[in-house]
Design a protein around this motif. Structure first.
Motif, PDB file in Angstrom:
ATOM      1  N   LYS A 170      -2.195   2.314  -7.887  1.00  0.00           N
ATOM      2  CA  LYS A 170      -0.916   1.677  -7.557  1.00  0.00           C
ATOM      3  C   LYS A 170      -0.922   1.034  -6.173  1.00  0.00           C
ATOM      4  O   LYS A 170       0.110   0.578  -5.687  1.00  0.00           O
ATOM      5  CB  LYS A 170       0.222   2.704  -7.648  1.00  0.00           C
ATOM      6  N   THR A 172      -1.070  -1.711  -3.845  1.00  0.00           N
ATOM      7  CA  THR A 172      -0.877  -3.157  -3.997  1.00  0.00           C
ATOM      8  C   THR A 172      -0.560  -3.881  -2.699  1.00  0.00           C
ATOM      9  O   THR A 172      -0.582  -5.111  -2.657  1.00  0.00           O
ATOM     10  CB  THR A 172       0.283  -3.438  -4.972  1.00  0.00           C
ATOM     11  N   GLN A 173      -0.278  -3.131  -1.624  1.00  0.00           N
ATOM     12  CA  GLN A 173       0.209  -3.801  -0.416  1.00  0.00           C
ATOM     13  C   GLN A 173      -0.095  -2.982   0.839  1.00  0.00           C
ATOM     14  O   GLN A 173      -0.070  -1.760   0.822  1.00  0.00           O
ATOM     15  CB  GLN A 173       1.715  -4.028  -0.540  1.00  0.00           C
ATOM     16  N   LYS A 211      -1.108  -8.455   0.399  1.00  0.00           N
ATOM     17  CA  LYS A 211      -0.894  -8.023  -0.976  1.00  0.00           C
ATOM     18  C   LYS A 211      -2.211  -8.118  -1.724  1.00  0.00           C
ATOM     19  O   LYS A 211      -2.877  -9.155  -1.712  1.00  0.00           O
ATOM     20  CB  LYS A 211       0.181  -8.899  -1.636  1.00  0.00           C
TER      21      LYS A 211
END
Length: 212
Positions: A170, A172-173, A211
């Motif tokens: 998870k 992502t950033q 990102k």
């Protein structure tokens, strides 16, 4: 940790540095010379480099910055103010959870931060001298280091971080708060490898989110 450092550097360098197969000896020499020249030119005040790699549940980050971006000087610490600034900077650099914020869903937390710099070695060498009797420093600086007229001093500060993520899938950033803590940093050149994804970004104080 040393082995992880090597693995991280290798994994990040592979996608971005390509040497043509079958190059002649002269071409290889020219490439090596150009690469060495780029390495010397890489020390630019205001610009910092960050490499990031995700390996399983572990995120490894390497930060490489001219010392001027972090403490405001690059000479051997020679005063109480210099030592205080260096100590404060090291403490801030070790606070990785504040400097690097991953998206909450990944559940990442910092496990370790290691700061290295020639300035820290010089600090250990020099600081006791501040409380000892004066010695003959003829031809040398305040703490006995030889001074070379006209010679420019370049010092870097490098930090390696180790994060553990509960749900790396998870991830992502990444939000980087380095600019707020060290405002002399103007540009952060980011390279990353996240599983099968890789890329590069140039961050600034106004655009400091990567990102993946």
């Amino acid at each position: 940790m040393y082995l992880k450092h090597i693995a991280l550097t290798a994994s990040l360098m592979t996608p971005f540095v390509l040497v043509a197969l079958g190059a002649s000896a002269d071409e290889k020499h020219e490439h090596d010379h150009d690469q060495e020249h780029r390495q010397h030119d890489a020390h630019v005040h205001g610009i910092t480099a960050l490499n990031l790699a995700l390996e399983g549940e572990e995120v490894h980050i390497e930060l490489d910055s001219p010392a001027a971006n972090i403490v405001g000087f690059e000479h051997a610490p020679s005063s109480e103010a210099d030592h205080a600034a260096l100590d404060e900077a090291v403490a801030a650099l070790k606070n990785g959870d504040q400097l690097f914020r991953f998206n909450n869903e990944a559940g990442c937390r910092m496990e370790e931060a290691i700061v290295t710099s020639a300035l820290l070695e010089e600090e250990h060498d020099d600081y006791p001298d501040k409380h000892s009797d004066d010695h003959d420093h003829e031809g040398k600086g305040e703490h006995g280091h030889e001074e070379h007229e006209g010679e420019e001093t370049h010092s870097d500060i490098e930090v390696t971080y180790h994060f553990e993520c509960e749900l790396p899938a998870k991830l992502t950033q990444l939000t980087v708060e380095l600019f707020e803590v060290f405002p002399a940093t103007e540009v952060l050149n980011v390279q990353y490898v996240i599983e099968s994804k890789q890329g590069a970004r140039e961050l600034t104080a106004k655009d400091h989110v990567v990102k993946f």
